[in-house]
Structures are given as C-alpha cells and as structure tokens.
Design an enzyme around this catalytic site. Structure first.
Site, short mmCIF file in Angstrom:
data_model
loop_
_atom_site.label_atom_id
_atom_site.label_comp_id
_atom_site.label_asym_id
_atom_site.label_seq_id
_atom_site.Cartn_x
_atom_site.Cartn_y
_atom_site.Cartn_z
N HIS A 26 34.81 44.47 42.44
CA HIS A 26 35.56 43.33 42.99
C HIS A 26 36.04 43.63 44.42
CE1 HIS A 26 38.16 39.63 41.80
NE2 HIS A 26 37.93 39.63 43.11
N ARG A 64 33.81 34.79 40.30
CA ARG A 64 34.65 35.23 39.19
C ARG A 64 33.79 35.59 37.99
NH1 ARG A 64 37.98 36.04 42.43
NH2 ARG A 64 40.05 35.13 42.65
P1 NDP Z 1 36.56 26.71 48.46
O1 NDP Z 1 37.61 26.02 47.66
O2 NDP Z 1 36.60 26.62 49.94
O3 NDP Z 1 35.11 26.16 47.99
C1 NDP Z 1 34.82 25.85 46.69
C2 NDP Z 1 33.46 25.14 46.64
O4 NDP Z 1 33.08 24.97 45.28
C3 NDP Z 1 33.48 23.74 47.27
O5 NDP Z 1 32.29 23.52 47.98
C4 NDP Z 1 33.56 22.82 46.06
O6 NDP Z 1 32.98 21.55 46.26
C5 NDP Z 1 32.74 23.60 45.05
N1 NDP Z 1 33.08 23.21 43.68
C6 NDP Z 1 34.28 23.29 43.04
N2 NDP Z 1 34.19 22.81 41.81
C7 NDP Z 1 32.91 22.41 41.64
C8 NDP Z 1 32.20 21.79 40.58
N3 NDP Z 1 32.79 21.50 39.40
N4 NDP Z 1 30.90 21.50 40.76
C9 NDP Z 1 30.29 21.77 41.94
N5 NDP Z 1 30.90 22.34 42.99
C10 NDP Z 1 32.20 22.66 42.85
O7 NDP Z 1 36.55 28.22 47.99
P2 NDP Z 1 36.17 29.53 48.82
O8 NDP Z 1 34.81 29.32 49.38
O9 NDP Z 1 37.25 29.90 49.74
O10 NDP Z 1 36.14 30.62 47.65
C11 NDP Z 1 35.29 30.50 46.53
C12 NDP Z 1 35.68 31.49 45.46
O11 NDP Z 1 35.27 32.81 45.83
C13 NDP Z 1 37.18 31.68 45.18
O12 NDP Z 1 37.66 30.63 44.37
C14 NDP Z 1 37.25 33.03 44.52
O13 NDP Z 1 37.18 32.90 43.13
C15 NDP Z 1 35.99 33.74 45.02
N6 NDP Z 1 36.34 34.92 45.83
C16 NDP Z 1 35.91 36.16 45.41
C17 NDP Z 1 36.19 37.28 46.16
C18 NDP Z 1 35.67 38.63 45.79
O14 NDP Z 1 36.06 39.62 46.39
N7 NDP Z 1 34.76 38.72 44.83
C19 NDP Z 1 36.98 37.20 47.40
C20 NDP Z 1 37.34 35.85 47.76
C21 NDP Z 1 37.03 34.76 46.99
P3 NDP Z 1 33.57 20.52 47.37
O15 NDP Z 1 33.25 21.13 48.72
O16 NDP Z 1 32.80 19.28 47.14
O17 NDP Z 1 35.04 20.43 47.10
C1 OXD Z 2 40.23 36.47 46.07
C2 OXD Z 2 39.69 37.72 45.52
O1 OXD Z 2 40.19 35.45 45.39
O2 OXD Z 2 39.89 38.79 46.13
O3 OXD Z 2 40.70 36.50 47.23
O4 OXD Z 2 39.02 37.69 44.49
#
Ligand code: NDP
Ligand code: OXD
Length: 313
Positions: A276, A228
């Site tokens: 994006h 993001r």
């Molecule tokens: P998940 O919820 O599966 O994973 C999130 C990870 O971040 C987990 O490992 C979590 O830790 C870690 N995390 C969360 N908060 C913290 C913190 N405060 N400190 C350290 N680690 C933290 O998410 P996804 O992998 O499915 O997706 C990640 C992000 O990718 C989405 O939220 C979205 O914003 C972005 N995205 C962007 C896209 C694009 O096209 N650019 C498309 C799809 C997604 P833990 O495992 O310990 O819970």
């Molecule tokens: C998502 C994205 O969060 O597209 O899926 O950014």
C-alpha cells in the site's frame, strides 16, 4: 483558529512543525484522549469517533489521504460522529498523481516488454527471445477517471497504447476513449489487456473486480489494483490466473492489510505485491493544499476536494 490533528501512523511532531510554519497564527494541537475542546478544523486519518463527535465550532474535516472509505464506513456506524453542517474534504492529488503515474507506467512497460516472462526464463536458465507484443494489442483500461485515474491514463497515451477510461460520467480527455456507467462496463472491459483500478471504494464498486468482470477482459490480461483491496475478490483473481485468463497481477492494496502471512497471494509466481505505497501522502504538499482550502473556506467560497457523503467519494 484552532486545529486538531490525529494520525495513528505518521510522524506527528514533523506534521505539527510543518503546520505551525504554514499557519503561524493558528493554535495547532495533536488530539489526545479526553480532548473535547473546540476546534475549527480537524486533520485526520482513521480517527476514533471521539476526535470529531460533538466538537464545538468545527467547520470542516480534512482526511489526510485521497480515499474516504474508512471515515465514511465509520460515519455509517456512528452517524453522530460528524454534525450535518461539517464539511468533509480529502486530498486532491498533492503529489499522489505523479506517484501513481510512475507506478502504473513502470509496471505496464514491464509487462509490455515481457520482463515478467524473461524473469521466469532467467530462473530456468533459459536464453530464448520471445515474440514482441504490439501496442495495438495492449489496450489499457483505467477504471476511475478522477484526479488520479485521469493522470494515469494520460501518462500511458504517451507510450502509444490505446487507452480507455471508465467512470460514472462521460469524459472528453484527449486521446482517451471514455466509457461511462454500468451500461458501458462490458464494452470497456472487452479487449482491455491491462486493467488499472483507480476507483473509490463505495457500495457500488465493492467487489467489482470479480470472476464475471475478469472473464470479460482480453485473453491473458493483466490486473493492476492501486485503489482498494475491497474492490478485488482475491480468490477470483487466483482462479483466473490458474485458468490463464489473467496472465499476471500487481497488487498494492488488499482485503486485509497488512496482507496475512498465510495468504496464497504471497507465493504466487504471477503476482507482484507492494505494501500500500502506490501513492503516499507527502506532508508539505498536503499542507499546502489544506492551507489553501482553509483560506477559501474562510472567504465563504466553495473549495475543491469536498466529499459528497451521499455519493461516497
Ligand atoms: P476521484 O474521486 O477523483 O475519482 C474517482 C473516479 O471514480 C471518478 O472518475 C468517478 O466517476 C469514478 N467512479 C466512482 N464511482 C463509480 C462508479 N460506481 N462507476 C464508475 N465510475 C465511478 O478519486 P481519486 O482519483 O483521487 O482516487 C481514487 C482512489 O484511489 C481513492 O478513492 C483511493 O481509494 C485510491 N488511492 C490509493 C492509494 C494507494 O496508495 N494505493 C493512494 C491514493 C488513493 P466521475 O468522474 O463520473 O465522478
Ligand atoms: C489514500 C491512500 O487513500 O493512501 O490516500 O490509500
């Protein structure tokens, strides 16, 4: 079963057609203004509050993406948008992990093989072989070790790079060094040559890629922001590029989207930009996940993809 669908940008007819094929017994409709009829499930992306508020019979809401920051921000502003007993789900993977892997691997290899430098030389008409980088000096640090971060980290180990991840809880992924929690963030950043951000946008992670954190990376580090725009302080990145601390960045997400025409990021020779598109929602895979999840919910069981509203992801 009644299902309402709202997406401001998608091809709604195509979604509805695919949904009707996958759930032939359900009554599926696009939400339009004034629709306050019952629905068991809502499938939404960036919905107006009215799509969900006081929706009779609603059991669960599916966000049509992986990130839930948009809907959670709205929920903070309008706490009555979602009744307490309505579960919130997001898409887990549904083809996005492979897209993220493709994006990350291609860009890391681009930097590792110095194609960015050779492109500059080409523009200057220079024929000059450069010293090779070694895998050992190219430690990859993936912030976020969830559904997408884990897959991206795994795909980079195959190329022989040292790979580490940072998450809230400790991981035991083969070939990946796990760092967890705020206490280990500095150690994770130190020596990281390529930083890949795949964190969710939460109050804890907003602005996490700032001057202080960028300065903790290895000299001449690279930044890949795939999560993001809110994570990155763009002016701090620009300053770190000017000082040489950061060598280059590739950004898929921005504080303001679409990226404004007057943003200095556009013209920067060391910043690559995509609009994006790192991982798109593919309707067929998303619908397969939603259908499976609805079936699990209907059996009264716990399904994957449930969002913790308190945790923020
Ligand atoms: P998940 O919820 O599966 O994973 C999130 C990870 O971040 C987990 O490992 C979590 O830790 C870690 N995390 C969360 N908060 C913290 C913190 N405060 N400190 C350290 N680690 C933290 O998410 P996804 O992998 O499915 O997706 C990640 C992000 O990718 C989405 O939220 C979205 O914003 C972005 N995205 C962007 C896209 C694009 O096209 N650019 C498309 C799809 C997604 P833990 O495992 O310990 O819970
Ligand atoms: C998502 C994205 O969060 O597209 O899926 O950014």
């Amino acid at each position: 079963m009644d299902i309402i669908f709202y997406h401001p940008k998608a091809n709604v007819d195509s979604w509805l057609q695919k949904l009707k094929q996958a759930l032939p017994l359900a009554r599926i409709r696009q939400w339009t203004e004034g629709d306050n009829h019952r629905a068991d499930y809502a499938l939404v992306w960036n919905p107006p509050v009215e799509v969900l508020r006081q929706r009779e019979a609603l059991k669960a809401v599916f966000v049509l993406g992986a990130g839930v920051d948009g809907i959670l921000d709205k929920l903070k502003q309008c706490p009555d948008m979602l009744a307490k007993d309505v579960a919130l789900y997001r898409l887990e993977d549904t083809g996005m992990a492979q897209q993220m892997q493709e994006y990350a691997v291609s860009q890391v290899l681009h930097w590792f093989r110095r194609f960015d430098d050779y492109q500059m030389q080409k523009i200057a008409g220079q024929w000059q072989p450069l010293p090779e980088y070694s895998h050992q000096e190219f430690t990859i640090g993936v912030m976020g070790a969830g559904v997408l971060g884990k897959k991206v980290a795994e795909s980079l180990t195959i190329w022989g790079f040292p790979v580490r991840s940072w998450s809230r809880s400790k991981k035991a992924f083969q070939g990946i060094t796990s760092y967890a929690g705020d206490d280990q963030l500095a150690a994770f950043l130190a020596d990281t040559r390529v930083l890949i951000n795949l964190l969710p946008n939460t109050p804890e992670t907003k602005g996490i890629l700032n001057k202080e954190r960028l300065n903790q990376l290895a000299e001449g580090a690279y930044v890949l922001n795939l999560a993001r725009g809110a994570h990155l302080i763009e002016s701090d990145l620009l300053a770190a590029l000017t000082s040489g601390k950061i060598k280059a960045a590739m950004l898929d997400v921005f504080a303001t989207e679409p990226l404004p025409a007057d943003s200095p990021l556009w013209g920067h020779p060391r910043i690559a930009i995509t609009p994006h598109i790192a991982a798109m929602t593919h309707p067929s895979e998303a619908i397969a996940f939603i259908v499976e999840t609805i079936s699990i919910i209907e059996q009264g069981k716990e399904a994957g993809g449930k969002v913790s509203i308190i945790r923020g992801y």
